[in-house]
Design a protein around this motif. Structure first.
Motif, mmCIF file in Angstrom:
data_model
loop_
_atom_site.group_PDB
_atom_site.id
_atom_site.type_symbol
_atom_site.label_atom_id
_atom_site.label_comp_id
_atom_site.label_asym_id
_atom_site.label_seq_id
_atom_site.Cartn_x
_atom_site.Cartn_y
_atom_site.Cartn_z
ATOM 1 N N HIS A 49 7.435 6.213 -4.820
ATOM 2 C CA HIS A 49 7.778 5.387 -3.656
ATOM 3 C C HIS A 49 6.997 5.830 -2.418
ATOM 4 C CE1 HIS A 49 10.189 2.781 -1.144
ATOM 5 N NE2 HIS A 49 10.472 3.808 -0.355
ATOM 6 N N ALA A 50 6.912 7.136 -2.211
ATOM 7 C CA ALA A 50 6.161 7.658 -1.058
ATOM 8 C C ALA A 50 4.676 7.308 -1.169
ATOM 9 C CB ALA A 50 6.341 9.167 -0.945
ATOM 10 N N LEU A 51 4.120 7.385 -2.376
ATOM 11 C CA LEU A 51 2.710 7.043 -2.577
ATOM 12 C C LEU A 51 2.466 5.554 -2.349
ATOM 13 C CD1 LEU A 51 1.849 9.236 -5.691
ATOM 14 C CD2 LEU A 51 1.033 9.546 -3.349
ATOM 15 N N GLU A 52 3.415 4.707 -2.745
ATOM 16 C CA GLU A 52 3.265 3.271 -2.500
ATOM 17 C C GLU A 52 3.272 2.981 -1.002
ATOM 18 O OE1 GLU A 52 6.476 1.685 -4.844
ATOM 19 O OE2 GLU A 52 5.182 1.431 -6.604
ATOM 20 N N GLU A 53 4.118 3.691 -0.256
ATOM 21 C CA GLU A 53 4.116 3.533 1.207
ATOM 22 C C GLU A 53 2.781 3.985 1.793
ATOM 23 O OE1 GLU A 53 7.470 5.698 2.675
ATOM 24 O OE2 GLU A 53 8.884 4.095 2.191
ATOM 25 N N ASP A 54 2.232 5.079 1.270
ATOM 26 C CA ASP A 54 0.922 5.555 1.732
ATOM 27 C C ASP A 54 -0.165 4.528 1.448
ATOM 28 O OD1 ASP A 54 2.083 7.899 2.595
ATOM 29 O OD2 ASP A 54 1.334 9.123 0.925
ATOM 30 N N ILE A 55 -0.127 3.909 0.267
ATOM 31 C CA ILE A 55 -1.114 2.889 -0.091
ATOM 32 C C ILE A 55 -1.041 1.721 0.888
ATOM 33 C CG2 ILE A 55 -1.661 1.104 -1.802
ATOM 34 C CD1 ILE A 55 -0.928 3.168 -3.975
ATOM 35 N N HIS A 56 0.180 1.279 1.195
ATOM 36 C CA HIS A 56 0.348 0.160 2.130
ATOM 37 C C HIS A 56 -0.198 0.530 3.508
ATOM 38 C CE1 HIS A 56 2.028 -3.381 3.997
ATOM 39 N NE2 HIS A 56 2.624 -2.607 4.895
ATOM 40 N N SER A 57 0.127 1.722 3.968
ATOM 41 C CA SER A 57 -0.337 2.180 5.277
ATOM 42 C C SER A 57 -1.857 2.287 5.318
ATOM 43 C CB SER A 57 0.296 3.537 5.596
ATOM 44 O OG SER A 57 -0.227 4.070 6.769
ATOM 45 N N LEU A 58 -2.447 2.851 4.261
ATOM 46 C CA LEU A 58 -3.903 2.988 4.215
ATOM 47 C C LEU A 58 -4.599 1.635 4.128
ATOM 48 C CD1 LEU A 58 -4.257 6.100 1.888
ATOM 49 C CD2 LEU A 58 -4.795 5.973 4.332
ATOM 50 N N SER A 59 -4.010 0.693 3.409
ATOM 51 C CA SER A 59 -4.596 -0.653 3.327
ATOM 52 C C SER A 59 -4.597 -1.325 4.700
ATOM 53 C CB SER A 59 -3.811 -1.514 2.329
ATOM 54 O OG SER A 59 -3.947 -1.002 1.034
#
Length: 98
Positions: A49-59
């Motif tokens: 879940h934390a990595l998915e949030e990071d992906i969204h933020s980086l995108s």
């Protein structure tokens, strides 16, 4: 020496008890294993879940930076087009590969 034999008797009593109730011990070990695997799985779920949030933020950050780069290129080319010689605009187009 009598205390040593008393400890052996207790140890044998534990082993004897364990052998007598081996089904209960097997269930205990199985349930402990399942509990540990469940805890590990839950930890991995939170990491995902934390990595998915990071992906969204980086995108979102990537999109913002891409827009800024496009704006800077456009503004530079527009300013360079005001040069009467056209040399600066030509170099910028070559630099930007346009």
């Amino acid at each position: 020496m009598s205390s040593s034999s008393g400890n052996q008797k207790k140890a044998l009593g534990f082993v004897g008890h364990a052998l007598k109730r081996k089904d209960s011990f097997i269930q205990l070990f199985a349930m402990t294993g399942i509990l540990l695997l469940s805890m590990r799985s839950l930890g991995q779920k939170y990491k995902i879940h934390a990595l998915e949030e990071d992906i969204h933020s980086l995108s979102a950050e990537h999109a913002s930076l891409t827009d800024r780069i496009k704006t800077i290129k456009r503004d530079l080319l527009q300013e360079a087009s005001q040069d009467p010689t056209g040399l600066f605009a030509s170099r910028l187009r070559h630099l930007f590969a346009e």
